[in-house]
Design a protein around this motif. Structure first.
Motif, mmCIF file in Angstrom:
data_model
loop_
_atom_site.group_PDB
_atom_site.id
_atom_site.type_symbol
_atom_site.label_atom_id
_atom_site.label_comp_id
_atom_site.label_asym_id
_atom_site.label_seq_id
_atom_site.Cartn_x
_atom_site.Cartn_y
_atom_site.Cartn_z
ATOM 1 N N HIS A 1 79.322 -54.531 -110.301
ATOM 2 C CA HIS A 1 80.305 -53.598 -110.862
ATOM 3 C C HIS A 1 79.911 -52.146 -110.626
ATOM 4 N N TYR A 2 78.995 -51.911 -109.693
ATOM 5 C CA TYR A 2 78.591 -50.522 -109.470
ATOM 6 C C TYR A 2 79.728 -49.714 -108.850
ATOM 7 N N SER A 3 79.926 -48.523 -109.388
ATOM 8 C CA SER A 3 80.906 -47.591 -108.842
ATOM 9 C C SER A 3 80.281 -46.206 -108.836
ATOM 10 N N TYR A 4 80.444 -45.490 -107.735
ATOM 11 C CA TYR A 4 79.867 -44.148 -107.679
ATOM 12 C C TYR A 4 80.411 -43.265 -108.804
ATOM 13 N N GLY A 5 81.666 -43.466 -109.159
ATOM 14 C CA GLY A 5 82.267 -42.642 -110.206
ATOM 15 C C GLY A 5 81.546 -42.744 -111.534
ATOM 16 N N ASP A 6 80.833 -43.846 -111.770
ATOM 17 C CA ASP A 6 80.106 -43.995 -113.026
ATOM 18 C C ASP A 6 78.954 -43.006 -113.146
ATOM 19 N N GLU A 7 78.529 -42.447 -112.027
ATOM 20 C CA GLU A 7 77.454 -41.456 -112.070
ATOM 21 C C GLU A 7 77.880 -40.205 -112.835
ATOM 22 N N PHE A 8 79.184 -39.981 -112.927
ATOM 23 C CA PHE A 8 79.684 -38.769 -113.582
ATOM 24 C C PHE A 8 79.176 -38.666 -115.015
ATOM 25 N N HIS A 9 79.273 -39.733 -115.760
ATOM 26 C CA HIS A 9 78.911 -39.662 -117.175
ATOM 27 C C HIS A 9 77.402 -39.564 -117.386
ATOM 28 N N PHE A 10 76.622 -40.109 -116.462
ATOM 29 C CA PHE A 10 75.175 -39.966 -116.574
ATOM 30 C C PHE A 10 74.791 -38.492 -116.492
ATOM 31 N N GLY A 11 75.299 -37.805 -115.478
ATOM 32 C CA GLY A 11 74.996 -36.382 -115.328
ATOM 33 C C GLY A 11 75.562 -35.553 -116.458
ATOM 34 N N LEU A 12 76.762 -35.893 -116.903
ATOM 35 C CA LEU A 12 77.381 -35.149 -118.002
ATOM 36 C C LEU A 12 76.542 -35.235 -119.267
ATOM 37 N N GLU A 13 76.025 -36.417 -119.575
ATOM 38 C CA GLU A 13 75.206 -36.571 -120.777
ATOM 39 C C GLU A 13 73.913 -35.771 -120.680
ATOM 40 N N LEU A 14 73.338 -35.648 -119.491
ATOM 41 C CA LEU A 14 72.154 -34.817 -119.329
ATOM 42 C C LEU A 14 72.454 -33.365 -119.690
ATOM 43 N N ILE A 15 73.605 -32.874 -119.245
ATOM 44 C CA ILE A 15 73.988 -31.491 -119.557
ATOM 45 C C ILE A 15 74.241 -31.333 -121.049
ATOM 46 N N LEU A 16 74.945 -32.278 -121.658
ATOM 47 C CA LEU A 16 75.222 -32.191 -123.093
ATOM 48 C C LEU A 16 73.926 -32.256 -123.902
ATOM 49 N N ASP A 17 72.981 -33.085 -123.477
ATOM 50 C CA ASP A 17 71.686 -33.149 -124.154
ATOM 51 C C ASP A 17 70.975 -31.796 -124.080
ATOM 52 N N GLY A 18 71.010 -31.181 -122.907
ATOM 53 C CA GLY A 18 70.374 -29.881 -122.745
ATOM 54 C C GLY A 18 71.035 -28.815 -123.604
ATOM 55 N N LEU A 19 72.362 -28.835 -123.671
ATOM 56 C CA LEU A 19 73.073 -27.864 -124.516
ATOM 57 C C LEU A 19 72.784 -28.115 -125.983
ATOM 58 N N ASP A 20 72.646 -29.379 -126.366
ATOM 59 C CA ASP A 20 72.293 -29.712 -127.748
ATOM 60 C C ASP A 20 70.949 -29.099 -128.119
ATOM 61 N N ARG A 21 69.977 -29.210 -127.215
ATOM 62 C CA ARG A 21 68.662 -28.620 -127.488
ATOM 63 C C ARG A 21 68.740 -27.105 -127.550
ATOM 64 N N ALA A 22 69.533 -26.508 -126.649
ATOM 65 C CA ALA A 22 69.684 -25.058 -126.668
ATOM 66 C C ALA A 22 70.352 -24.584 -127.959
ATOM 67 N N LEU A 23 71.328 -25.354 -128.434
ATOM 68 C CA LEU A 23 72.006 -24.997 -129.685
ATOM 69 C C LEU A 23 71.046 -25.107 -130.855
ATOM 70 N N ALA A 24 70.246 -26.171 -130.900
ATOM 71 C CA ALA A 24 69.284 -26.355 -131.994
ATOM 72 C C ALA A 24 68.276 -25.207 -132.028
ATOM 73 N N ALA A 25 67.953 -24.655 -130.860
ATOM 74 C CA ALA A 25 66.949 -23.582 -130.788
ATOM 75 C C ALA A 25 67.454 -22.261 -131.348
ATOM 76 N N VAL A 26 68.781 -22.070 -131.343
ATOM 77 C CA VAL A 26 69.307 -20.791 -131.829
ATOM 78 C C VAL A 26 69.886 -20.873 -133.235
ATOM 79 N N ARG A 27 69.961 -22.090 -133.768
ATOM 80 C CA ARG A 27 70.481 -22.231 -135.133
ATOM 81 C C ARG A 27 69.459 -21.717 -136.137
ATOM 82 N N PRO A 28 69.908 -21.086 -137.207
ATOM 83 C CA PRO A 28 68.972 -20.608 -138.227
ATOM 84 C C PRO A 28 68.207 -21.794 -138.822
#
Length: 218
Positions: free
Chosen positions: A191-218
């Protein structure tokens, strides 16, 4: 039977249809008039020039994208928005290089961007971090959509055929063991599809933004 009255919306709908068939390069006032069955001069009562048509095309694409709402957490909203943008670009691949190129954004474009920034702001993103998030997400979404549109296959079967045609001679010589392993492992998955790679990369970016947000929160 009389044709429907010519309106700006009819002109833009016809422009989208032309672009879908032949890309933005296929657009001209003459071809658009032919598409609508009118004289080219008639178009100028509704769109002053080709730039106005391109502005309208961008706005039409943004109108198809789901506007994030405050009813979702920011990650879910960004995820839904990313899926919606990717889907719109899949329907209109000519728009990939056009969305951020215009200097006269329309109502749907402004509403969309304001909605995204509103979600991030309510989640606690400072203005600078919200700008970073918007840029990182759009760069990834547009880049993935461009790569996806450029692939020489449409489904898993075609991917296997292309991989075999491209890689078989080199892999047979044993010169590229890592490529051979990648091709063998991925193509073995039913069931491999190249399109499934989209969500893997997206979650990496969201994880990074989550950490950046936590760093600036009081």
């Amino acid at each position: 039977m009389a044709r429907p009255a010519l309106t700006r919306q009819r002109v833009l709908d016809a422009a989208v249809a032309l672009a879908d068939r032949g890309g933005v390069g296929a657009l001209s006032m003459r071809k658009l008039a032919q598409e609508l069955g009118v004289e080219a001069m008639s178009l100028y009562h509704h769109v002053p020039n080709k730039d106005a048509i391109l502005d309208g095309l961008v706005d039409a694409v943004f109108a198809e994208v789901e506007v994030p709402t405050g009813e979702q957490d920011w990650r879910s909203a960004m995820r839904r928005r990313a899926d919606s943008v990717r889907a719109a670009l899949g329907r209109h691949p000519w728009a990939i290089g056009l969305l951020d190129s215009r200097t006269s954004p329309g109502a749907a474009t402004l509403r969309h961007h304001d909605g995204v920034l509103g979600i991030l702001s309510r989640a606690g993103f400072p203005v600078e971090l919200a700008a970073h998030a918007f840029s990182a997400l759009d760069s990834y979404i547009y880049g993935f959509a461009l790569q996806e549109a450029s692939l020489p296959f449409r489904d898993r079967d075609e991917m296997a055929e292309v991989a075999d045609a491209i890689l078989a001679p080199a892999l047979a010589a044993g010169d590229h063991p890592h490529l051979a392993e990648l091709a063998r492992e991925l193509l073995a998955r039913p069931h491999y599809s190249y399109g499934d790679e989209f969500h893997f990369g997206l979650e990496l970016i969201l994880d990074g933004l989550d950490r950046a947000l936590a760093a600036v929160r009081p």
